[in-house]
Enzyme design. Sequence first.
Site, PDB file in Angstrom:
ATOM      1  N   SER A 212      43.180  45.388  47.878  1.00 55.72           N
ATOM      2  CA  SER A 212      44.167  46.457  47.999  1.00 55.72           C
ATOM      3  C   SER A 212      44.109  47.366  46.769  1.00 55.72           C
ATOM      4  O   SER A 212      43.077  47.976  46.502  1.00 55.72           O
ATOM      5  CB  SER A 212      45.559  45.866  48.217  1.00 55.72           C
ATOM      6  OG  SER A 212      46.475  46.847  48.621  1.00 55.72           O
ATOM      7  N   GLU A 346      44.467  46.789  59.215  1.00 51.11           N
ATOM      8  CA  GLU A 346      44.878  47.162  57.863  1.00 51.11           C
ATOM      9  C   GLU A 346      46.205  47.922  57.855  1.00 51.11           C
ATOM     10  O   GLU A 346      46.970  47.853  56.896  1.00 51.11           O
ATOM     11  CB  GLU A 346      43.802  48.029  57.189  1.00 51.11           C
ATOM     12  CG  GLU A 346      42.512  47.303  56.858  1.00 51.11           C
ATOM     13  CD  GLU A 346      42.626  46.398  55.653  1.00 51.11           C
ATOM     14  OE1 GLU A 346      43.749  46.185  55.165  1.00 51.11           O
ATOM     15  OE2 GLU A 346      41.587  45.900  55.185  1.00 51.11           O
ATOM     16  N   HIS A 481      46.242  43.424  56.610  1.00 49.57           N
ATOM     17  CA  HIS A 481      45.933  43.687  55.207  1.00 49.57           C
ATOM     18  C   HIS A 481      46.209  42.437  54.355  1.00 49.57           C
ATOM     19  O   HIS A 481      47.302  41.889  54.371  1.00 49.57           O
ATOM     20  CB  HIS A 481      46.798  44.856  54.731  1.00 49.57           C
ATOM     21  CG  HIS A 481      46.515  45.352  53.356  1.00 49.57           C
ATOM     22  ND1 HIS A 481      45.348  45.972  53.021  1.00 49.57           N
ATOM     23  CD2 HIS A 481      47.274  45.327  52.221  1.00 49.57           C
ATOM     24  CE1 HIS A 481      45.383  46.319  51.738  1.00 49.57           C
ATOM     25  NE2 HIS A 481      46.540  45.926  51.238  1.00 49.57           N
TER      26      HIS A 481
END
Length: 606
Positions: A212, A346, A481
């Site tokens: 991330s 995501e 994610h």
Amino acid sequence: MGFARLSCLLLLISCALTGVHSVTVTTSVGDIIGFDAIWGDKTLQKFHGIPFAQAPIGDLRFSPPVPRAPFLEPFPANKFGSPCPQQSEWLEKLVFSPESQNFEMSEDCLSLNIYVPVGGEEKKPVMVWIHGGGFSGGAGMQYDGSKMAALGDVIVVTINYRLGLLGFFSTGDEIAAGNYGLLDQQLALKWVQQNIGAFGGDKDGVTIFGESAGSASVTWLMLAPSNKGLFNRVIGESGTALADWAMPKPEIAMLYKDILIEKLGCAKADSSQVMTCLRGLPTDAFASTASGYPHAEALKFKTPVGPRVDGDFIPYSPLSRKPTERMEDLPVFRSVDFLIGVNKYEGSPFIAIFMEPMYQATTNESLYDGVPRKAFHENVEMWGVANERADEDVAQALWYLYGSSVNGKQSDMMQARDLLEFMGDSAFYDGTIKFVKRHAAETTETTGTTFLYSFLPMPSKAVGGLRDLFETEPWIDGAIHGDELGFLFGKGTIIENEEKMEGGEVELSAALITYWTNFAKTGNPNEPAPVPRQWPQYKMGEEEFIEFDIQNKQLDLRISSFFRNRHMSFWHDVIPAIQACPFEKPHFTSDAEPEVLETRDAKTEL
């Protein structure tokens, strides 16, 4: 008796009482006392909370970090250092470490942790983990490097860096250039270069990797010429410097600066006076809020601060080059081996955190029940499109690509899937593919290798992932994610974890760790340790990548090519062409609703 000496004595007494052996390493900054630990049948040495910089307080707040002075007494590395100031929720809910955490936040937070596998004579490769958290949360202590160190025979280092306003606020000039969090990361890498040899590590074999915001960070570090020689390989998981959330628009950053300094009582005549005022405020003045940053409500969740092109540390914008152009002036970018990838869904956390609450607050409806044109337009405007203008022409083009299932003609699930596709493409996939193509286009015999992956399976509770933090729709049956993190770092001991894992998960975890640590050793994920399937290098014209999946409770690895080709072609070719057209005042009105497209085939021709 000094505090450090007393702490060392207490550590030695504790080790004697528990049967844990202490271990002392002599470094350029003095002696550091760690401790032995066991992972499965492997022995490790751990060193927690080693400070690598002076406390960034007083005149050092909003300034580049300063190296920590050598220790006057042996340093007891037996507990994690304080996390940097942030909202506590991120720290307390996301933990991939069975060890005691330190939740006492402090600006004196620049420390690192080292996990060293015992055995072997050769110097070991080093993997430096940069945590995620949207540049406003997270800490190195959340990620236990034991599993990767033990199974991959590498040294793992996890670090802290300044977050939020304290890590990235800028006045837009040289008085406060920003990027302090990135500079913290660089100083930690310099510490590794100077000292990792004392722990048995190879300073010439350093891989930086992150997820991330940590993934975006490692790609930002690739763009800094002053990082040459600090690392030679890079692994990114779900994020690049090309993402809108990883590079705030300058006009938004300056708007927020004006709002912030007025609210904090620091609106002064010049930048020097502003910074003097800000450096005199208590830490709480910069604390994160429900909107992400203090006094940022008017920005509607637009990212107000973050990494920026400052003309010095980051001299060039990642948006300023096309994939086919050469980048001789960015030697780090060209020289490093690069592996990066994304997960199946995501966009899911971003809908849960930002879009859904904001939409429900204004309409009392759910985005998953169908997305009207106005809401879609607002979301395009909020997230931006490749950091360029997102006027009604752009919104309309995107509506035709994603809108046939979000105009009331399809099921709720189809509507939600299209919304997730838009968020994934906008915030992650578009930037990832652009970045990986730029790197692959540079490949020669003297430049780095390039590899791409897609991670698909949903982890079980035994593995964990970021879905533990979010309210995820039950029909989202694949990796959101951050869902790969539990496979890499694990929770608890191997035996405890593997007994609870579902079919194929143990093998997937082992495969990921093998590919990652192989890459750290050679720049090739396929060697030296055997792998379940050969992973082809990403090359222009072929664009092959590996898909990690579990099917019928068994590990399933597939080789595919041209990741989301139709959608990526639209983002890379059609949208820039629209943005290049002369700008006209947006003609969107709240009453306008699009014509309903009768079939999805009509969109395919665009």
